[in-house]
Design a protein around this motif. Structure first.
Motif, PDB file in Angstrom:
ATOM      1  N   LEU A  88      90.716  23.968   7.319  1.00 33.46           N
ATOM      2  CA  LEU A  88      89.724  24.894   7.294  1.00 33.46           C
ATOM      3  C   LEU A  88      88.567  24.299   7.808  1.00 33.46           C
ATOM      4  O   LEU A  88      87.701  24.753   8.776  1.00 33.46           O
ATOM      5  N   VAL A  89      88.044  23.054   6.977  1.00 34.49           N
ATOM      6  CA  VAL A  89      86.767  22.591   7.285  1.00 34.49           C
ATOM      7  C   VAL A  89      86.580  21.943   8.729  1.00 34.49           C
ATOM      8  O   VAL A  89      85.504  22.467   9.309  1.00 34.49           O
ATOM      9  N   GLY A  90      87.697  21.431   9.151  1.00 35.72           N
ATOM     10  CA  GLY A  90      87.535  21.073  10.720  1.00 35.72           C
ATOM     11  C   GLY A  90      87.460  21.958  11.525  1.00 35.72           C
ATOM     12  O   GLY A  90      86.770  21.907  12.604  1.00 35.72           O
ATOM     13  N   THR A  91      88.106  23.171  11.401  1.00 37.34           N
ATOM     14  CA  THR A  91      88.038  24.263  12.194  1.00 37.34           C
ATOM     15  C   THR A  91      86.743  24.927  12.141  1.00 37.34           C
ATOM     16  O   THR A  91      86.342  25.084  13.292  1.00 37.34           O
ATOM     17  N   LEU A 116     100.464  32.960  18.600  1.00 37.46           N
ATOM     18  CA  LEU A 116     100.348  32.118  17.418  1.00 37.46           C
ATOM     19  C   LEU A 116     101.588  32.202  16.604  1.00 37.46           C
ATOM     20  O   LEU A 116     102.136  31.012  16.521  1.00 37.46           O
ATOM     21  N   PRO A 117     102.144  33.329  16.292  1.00 40.93           N
ATOM     22  CA  PRO A 117     101.648  34.743  15.918  1.00 40.93           C
ATOM     23  C   PRO A 117     100.886  34.734  14.452  1.00 40.93           C
ATOM     24  O   PRO A 117     100.874  33.714  13.807  1.00 40.93           O
ATOM     25  N   GLY A 118     100.352  35.671  14.616  1.00 46.55           N
ATOM     26  CA  GLY A 118      99.339  35.876  13.334  1.00 46.55           C
ATOM     27  C   GLY A 118      97.909  35.553  13.738  1.00 46.55           C
ATOM     28  O   GLY A 118      97.708  35.535  15.036  1.00 46.55           O
ATOM     29  N   THR A 119      97.036  35.552  12.536  1.00 50.18           N
ATOM     30  CA  THR A 119      95.576  35.145  12.845  1.00 50.18           C
ATOM     31  C   THR A 119      95.749  33.639  12.408  1.00 50.18           C
ATOM     32  O   THR A 119      96.596  32.926  11.915  1.00 50.18           O
ATOM     33  N   PRO A 120      94.438  33.020  13.311  1.00 47.50           N
ATOM     34  CA  PRO A 120      94.330  31.572  13.106  1.00 47.50           C
ATOM     35  C   PRO A 120      94.262  31.412  11.407  1.00 47.50           C
ATOM     36  O   PRO A 120      94.727  30.293  10.959  1.00 47.50           O
ATOM     37  N   ALA A 121      93.716  32.238  10.657  1.00 49.27           N
ATOM     38  CA  ALA A 121      93.441  32.050   9.271  1.00 49.27           C
ATOM     39  C   ALA A 121      95.025  31.891   8.645  1.00 49.27           C
ATOM     40  O   ALA A 121      95.124  31.051   7.834  1.00 49.27           O
ATOM     41  N   ALA A 123      97.681  30.962  10.218  1.00 46.59           N
ATOM     42  CA  ALA A 123      98.261  29.786  10.766  1.00 46.59           C
ATOM     43  C   ALA A 123      97.593  28.398   9.908  1.00 46.59           C
ATOM     44  O   ALA A 123      98.572  27.704   9.706  1.00 46.59           O
ATOM     45  N   LEU A 124      96.300  28.502   9.575  1.00 51.45           N
ATOM     46  CA  LEU A 124      95.849  27.551   8.616  1.00 51.45           C
ATOM     47  C   LEU A 124      96.677  27.495   7.185  1.00 51.45           C
ATOM     48  O   LEU A 124      97.004  26.223   6.976  1.00 51.45           O
ATOM     49  N   GLY A 125      96.870  28.604   6.846  1.00 51.60           N
ATOM     50  CA  GLY A 125      97.713  28.772   5.480  1.00 51.60           C
ATOM     51  C   GLY A 125      99.033  28.355   5.505  1.00 51.60           C
ATOM     52  O   GLY A 125      99.667  28.097   4.367  1.00 51.60           O
ATOM     53  N   GLU A 126      99.348  28.476   6.802  1.00 53.69           N
ATOM     54  CA  GLU A 126     100.993  28.021   6.854  1.00 53.69           C
ATOM     55  C   GLU A 126     101.058  26.744   7.426  1.00 53.69           C
ATOM     56  O   GLU A 126     102.093  26.118   7.862  1.00 53.69           O
ATOM     57  N   THR A 130      96.819  22.082  13.330  1.00 53.74           N
ATOM     58  CA  THR A 130      96.847  21.547  14.456  1.00 53.74           C
ATOM     59  C   THR A 130      96.631  22.208  15.829  1.00 53.74           C
ATOM     60  O   THR A 130      95.689  22.066  16.680  1.00 53.74           O
ATOM     61  N   GLU A 131      97.620  23.463  15.870  1.00 49.46           N
ATOM     62  CA  GLU A 131      97.401  24.467  16.837  1.00 49.46           C
ATOM     63  C   GLU A 131      96.129  25.139  16.966  1.00 49.46           C
ATOM     64  O   GLU A 131      95.502  25.364  17.803  1.00 49.46           O
ATOM     65  N   VAL A 132      95.792  25.538  15.677  1.00 42.71           N
ATOM     66  CA  VAL A 132      94.272  26.199  15.351  1.00 42.71           C
ATOM     67  C   VAL A 132      93.416  25.556  15.944  1.00 42.71           C
ATOM     68  O   VAL A 132      92.412  25.997  16.890  1.00 42.71           O
ATOM     69  N   LYS A 133      93.408  24.284  15.559  1.00 44.87           N
ATOM     70  CA  LYS A 133      92.160  23.344  15.950  1.00 44.87           C
ATOM     71  C   LYS A 133      92.334  23.189  17.661  1.00 44.87           C
ATOM     72  O   LYS A 133      91.339  23.109  18.337  1.00 44.87           O
TER      73      LYS A 133
END
Length: 141
Positions: A88-91, A116-121, A123-126, A130-133
């Motif tokens: 999260l912090v890096g994103t 993604l699927p889903g939201t970036p948030a 995806a971070l939780g899962e 790397t994909e979100v960033k």
């Protein structure tokens, strides 16, 4: 009514400085499924509330004023058990460097993305940070 990407400033009684406080609109508020108050986060992280406030001030968390009492709250998706969600912090840093306001970051993090699927948030939780960033970096291009 202030624009959602603008900060309101409040005077800190302790040191006399002005601290930005993000006000969000109903659309962004509706995107975030659950919010936590700062004392709840402090309890989860096993730290003092002042430490949570410091995380917000440093940009490691986004807090917004919500509800009838306009209390500071953080999206629950940003906390994973007893720590801040990995990545999260890096994103947040990438998005801020791209010129995103806190409200724009929340909108991006909580808007569903079918690829993604889903939201970036989510995806971070899962642990798909790397994909979100990568997507956050691509926004700057």
């Amino acid at each position: 009514m202030p624009r959602p990407d603008r900060h309101r400033y409040r005077l800190s009684v302790r040191d006399g400085t002005l601290d930005p406080v993000t006000e969000i609109d109903a659309k962004i508020d509706a995107l975030v499924p659950e919010w936590l108050h700062l004392p709840d986060i402090a309890e989860k992280l096993d730290v003092e509330v002042t430490r949570v406030r410091q995380l917000v001030k440093e940009g490691q968390l986004i807090a917004v004023r919500r509800g009838e009492n306009r209390t500071l709250q953080v999206p629950a998706a940003f906390i994973d058990g007893d720590k801040v969600v990995k990545g999260l912090v890096g994103t947040l840093t990438l998005l801020k460097d791209d010129g995103f306001s806190d409200a724009e970051m929340l909108e991006w993090l909580f808007t569903p993305d079918p690829t993604l699927p889903g939201t970036p948030a989510q995806a971070l939780g899962e642990n798909r940070g790397t994909e979100v960033k990568r997507r956050a970096q691509a926004l700057a291009v």
